[in-house]
Design an enzyme around this catalytic site. Structure first.
Site, short mmCIF file in Angstrom:
data_model
loop_
_atom_site.label_atom_id
_atom_site.label_comp_id
_atom_site.label_asym_id
_atom_site.label_seq_id
_atom_site.Cartn_x
_atom_site.Cartn_y
_atom_site.Cartn_z
CE LYS A 197 -3.65 2.44 2.33
NZ LYS A 197 -4.71 2.42 3.33
CE LYS A 250 -6.17 1.80 -0.80
NZ LYS A 250 -6.58 1.96 0.56
C1 PBG Z 1 -7.21 3.76 5.05
C2 PBG Z 1 -7.71 3.44 3.68
C3 PBG Z 1 -7.57 4.29 2.59
C4 PBG Z 1 -8.19 3.67 1.51
C5 PBG Z 1 -8.69 2.45 1.95
N1 PBG Z 1 -8.36 2.32 3.31
C6 PBG Z 1 -7.00 5.65 2.48
C7 PBG Z 1 -5.75 6.00 3.15
O1 PBG Z 1 -4.86 5.18 3.36
O2 PBG Z 1 -5.64 7.17 3.51
C8 PBG Z 1 -8.27 4.28 0.15
C9 PBG Z 1 -9.19 3.68 -0.83
C10 PBG Z 1 -9.45 4.53 -2.02
O3 PBG Z 1 -8.82 5.59 -2.26
O4 PBG Z 1 -10.33 4.13 -2.80
N2 PBG Z 1 -7.13 2.81 6.01
#
Ligand code: PBG
Length: 328
Positions: A197, A250
């Site tokens: 991520k 991601k």
């Molecule tokens: C945070 C989380 C995020 C997303 C999913 N879980 C955002 C972040 O890390 O700030 C993003 C998903 C998206 O942008 O569609 N736990």
């Protein structure tokens, strides 16, 4: 004389179809959904046209529609009022609170639907971070966060979540969660780890949806640097050893190389998260008439398959499912 003419294999739709290497399938798609408190609420997310924050009653209707279209898996994210948030994300353990109630209710009504949860502190945190923040230094405290995430995961498994989705990027969290689940006898609960991520700017619209942007600083001390790919292999190896079942990359679109690497070098199934910003870009361009939304959607989702994704989390799940239906 040209002996090898690759164009022969492209000369007719039937031939193209026979030699096609990758196909999108309805069962690849997992739909992310947002729930908020109250009744009869359906609030569109400004930066994600066509995506809503639903109160539980309307969320159930939305899921019914998705289910009838053939979508069999969803990921649910809670949008909480600021007053429910605190430093320790305590609301995440409230069995009568919005999120755990939602998981229970969804599984009660749709026992055959696979429900994935979100494990991280940010939706419940007054600091807007995925981990616990040290008051003095502002540091995100890794080890202190692990027990919070483990408790959160157990509570979600108890509420009926089939797949636990740790999206926090703390070190050692997959192991802590797996051990917690084993201890509590949730032996069949999957962990889909947000393995690679990245600290990405493509999450902007999602943070609007949940009002979950960090109050101070950014997420760069725990989410990965987008310039790195070898580091993803290290994360993948750790998550695999620590007991994850599925590895997620991601964002997705700008990270197809990472999907491909993890698929080739690892042993676990790969999920891609086609994130909010990727959805927003296409919607915005389509609204202006600059792109053909449907065609670009199919091309993008197919590219995730080509890169090696087994599962695609996408806000386009419903539109894609509708398209499958039309074609049959
Ligand atoms: C945070 C989380 C995020 C997303 C999913 N879980 C955002 C972040 O890390 O700030 C993003 C998903 C998206 O942008 O569609 N736990």
């Amino acid at each position: 004389m040209i002996l090898n003419r690759p164009r022969r294999n492209r000369s007719h739709e039937v031939i193209r179809s026979m030699v096609r290497e990758n196909r999108l399938d309805l069962s690849d798609l997992l739909a992310p959904l947002f729930v908020l408190e109250g009744e009869n609420k359906k609030i569109e997310i400004t930066s994600m046209p066509g995506q809503y924050r639903f109160s539980l009653d309307l969320l159930l209707e939305e899921i019914k529609e998705l289910y009838e279209l053939g979508i069999r898996s969803v990921a649910i994210f809670p949008a909480l009022e600021e007053s429910r948030k605190d430093k320790w994300a305590k609301e995440s353990l409230n069995t009568d609170g919005l999120y755990l109630t939602t998981l229970k209710e969804v599984k009660k009504i749709f026992p055959e639907l696979i429900v994935m949860s979100d494990v991280a502190m940010d939706p419940y945190s007054s600091d807007g971070h995925d981990g616990l923040v040290c008051d003095d230094t502002g540091e995100i405290l890794n080890d202190e966060t692990l027990s919070i995430l483990t408790e959160m995961s157990i509570a979600q498994a108890k509420a009926g979540a089939d797949i636990i989705g740790p999206s926090d990027m703390m070190d050692g969290r997959v192991r802590a969660i797996r051990e917690g689940l084993e201890r509590e006898n949730y032996k069949n609960t999957l962990i889909m780890s947000y393995t690679a991520k990245y600290a990405s700017h493509f999450y902007g619209p999602f943070r609007d949806a949940l009002d979950s942007a960090p109050k101070k600083g950014d997420k760069k001390t725990y989410q990965m640097d987008y310039a790195n790919s070898r580091e993803a292999l290290r994360e993948a190896q750790l998550d695999t050893e620590e007991g994850a079942d599925i590895l997620m990359v991601k964002p997705g679109l700008a990270y197809l190389d990472i999907i491909s690497e993890l698929k080739k070098k690892g042993q676990l199934p790969i999920a891609a998260y086609n994130v909010s910003g990727e959805y927003a870009m296409i919607k915005a361009a389509a609204e202006k008439g600059w792109l053909d939304e449907q065609k670009v959607m199919v091309e993008m989702l197919t590219s995730f398959k080509r890169a090696g994704s087994d599962i695609i989390l996408t806000y386009f799940a419903k539109d894609m499912a509708r398209l499958f239906r039309e074609k049959i």
